[in-house]
Design an enzyme around this catalytic site. Sequence first.
Site, PDB file in Angstrom:
ATOM      1  N   GLU A 186     -11.110  28.937  20.141  1.00 59.80           N
ATOM      2  CA  GLU A 186     -11.197  28.209  18.299  1.00 59.80           C
ATOM      3  C   GLU A 186     -12.228  27.726  18.386  1.00 59.80           C
ATOM      4  O   GLU A 186     -13.054  27.062  19.212  1.00 59.80           O
ATOM      5  CB  GLU A 186      -9.991  27.992  18.114  1.00 59.80           C
ATOM      6  CG  GLU A 186      -8.717  27.283  18.489  1.00 59.80           C
ATOM      7  CD  GLU A 186      -7.862  26.567  18.113  1.00 59.80           C
ATOM      8  OE1 GLU A 186      -7.417  27.518  17.374  1.00 59.80           O
ATOM      9  OE2 GLU A 186      -7.412  25.692  18.402  1.00 59.80           O
ATOM     10  N   ASP A 198      -9.159  18.457  12.758  1.00 59.75           N
ATOM     11  CA  ASP A 198      -9.991  19.400  12.788  1.00 59.75           C
ATOM     12  C   ASP A 198     -11.527  18.723  11.356  1.00 59.75           C
ATOM     13  O   ASP A 198     -12.277  19.568  10.980  1.00 59.75           O
ATOM     14  CB  ASP A 198      -9.617  20.551  12.183  1.00 59.75           C
ATOM     15  CG  ASP A 198      -8.469  21.381  12.948  1.00 59.75           C
ATOM     16  OD1 ASP A 198      -8.188  20.977  13.859  1.00 59.75           O
ATOM     17  OD2 ASP A 198      -7.586  21.789  12.329  1.00 59.75           O
TER      18      ASP A 198
HETATM   19  O1  FUB Z   1      -5.843  22.860  12.526  1.00 60.84           O
HETATM   20  C1  FUB Z   1      -4.929  23.787  12.151  1.00 60.84           C
HETATM   21  C2  FUB Z   1      -5.058  24.760  13.507  1.00 60.84           C
HETATM   22  O2  FUB Z   1      -4.830  24.299  15.249  1.00 60.84           O
HETATM   23  C3  FUB Z   1      -7.356  24.914  13.375  1.00 60.84           C
HETATM   24  O3  FUB Z   1      -7.865  25.842  12.258  1.00 60.84           O
HETATM   25  C4  FUB Z   1      -7.457  25.300  14.864  1.00 60.84           C
HETATM   26  O4  FUB Z   1      -9.024  24.922  15.316  1.00 60.84           O
HETATM   27  C5  FUB Z   1      -6.614  23.808  15.226  1.00 60.84           C
HETATM   28  O5  FUB Z   1      -7.061  23.350  15.525  1.00 60.84           O
END
Ligand code: FUB
Length: 340
Positions: free
Chosen positions: A239, A32
């Site tokens: 997301e 991320d």
């Molecule tokens: O790394 C945890 C979660 O998985 C992140 O917050 C999301 O965007 C996904 O990558």
Amino acid sequence: TTQISKDTADSSQQDKSAGYAEPLVTDIYTADPSAHVFEGKLYIYPSHDRESGIPQNDNGDHFDMRDYHILSMDEVGGEVTDHGVALSVDDIPWAGRQLWAPDAAEKNGTYYLYFPLKDKQDVFRIGVATSDNPAGPFEPQPEPMENSFSIDPAVFKDDNGEYYMYLGGIWGGQLQRYQDDEYNPEDEYPADDEAAVKPRIAKLSDDMLSFAEPLQEIDIVDKNGELITAGDNDRRFFEAAWVHKYDGKYYFSYSTGDTHKIVYATGDNPYGPFTYQGVILDPVEGWTNHHSIAKYQGKWYLFYHDSSLSGGKTWLRSVKMTELTHRSDGSIVTVAPYKK
Ligand code: FUB
């Protein structure tokens, strides 16, 4: 859940840019990546993946991260410095579990680290921590940001000096619980032909510690101005929101989650609406796809992660970077992550 193999991702790579890259660091797992240029250096604010032994599920319980390490470099391709633990879950008074994808911003010489974390009721909130050094260590505020929810904060500084936070993520990220602006813990989703759950935006207050206005929904529309629907899994928001500005336009990019792409939509102001344009990054090895985009020393770069170093374990990812190309018409050349 689907694991994307390199062979699948490698198919139909014509007109795509060669994105092959090695992990930026190999002694810890990172994911991320939120990239920023601070004090003339390139800083990356990633999640710090670890082996927790928690079984994989659709709620993302296997992403049980406990601290952040910040990375920096003076030049692309040069040495990458891991600055050690910048913030630990043990130091956050309201912490429940799971430090997910963070971002950072700078204002008047103070650095702000924004992070999603579940509170003691297992509800995601956004926290903020401060430092006078972009690499930390960061001191967390005693409470989460007021009225914050869900995950994946991304802070965009506009040319006029205003700061905006984008946030949200469905499924384990809990954004679906805030439809109609009321909290509903039942995790109900819109029907396939209804508008998809919308990411949120709010301007930040002068002190960068709270929202200056209520979080507002962001419309993502197709070329006909119709809202992208919940059943349009190839294009709907899942997301990992990120915004960059190029040639006066606002580029809102995000992950499509269960179809594993990074896509983008463009608009004329920070609030949208944003019109869907296309794919920035094809699926990577691992389930999640999460990115950022930043300009450094005159070139644009895409920062992302994959699970190749861990042999495909989706909760053990590695941050990578590759050059990103905007065409003269403003469109982005799709990156094929394993093309050399
Ligand atoms: O790394 C945890 C979660 O998985 C992140 O917050 C999301 O965007 C996904 O990558």
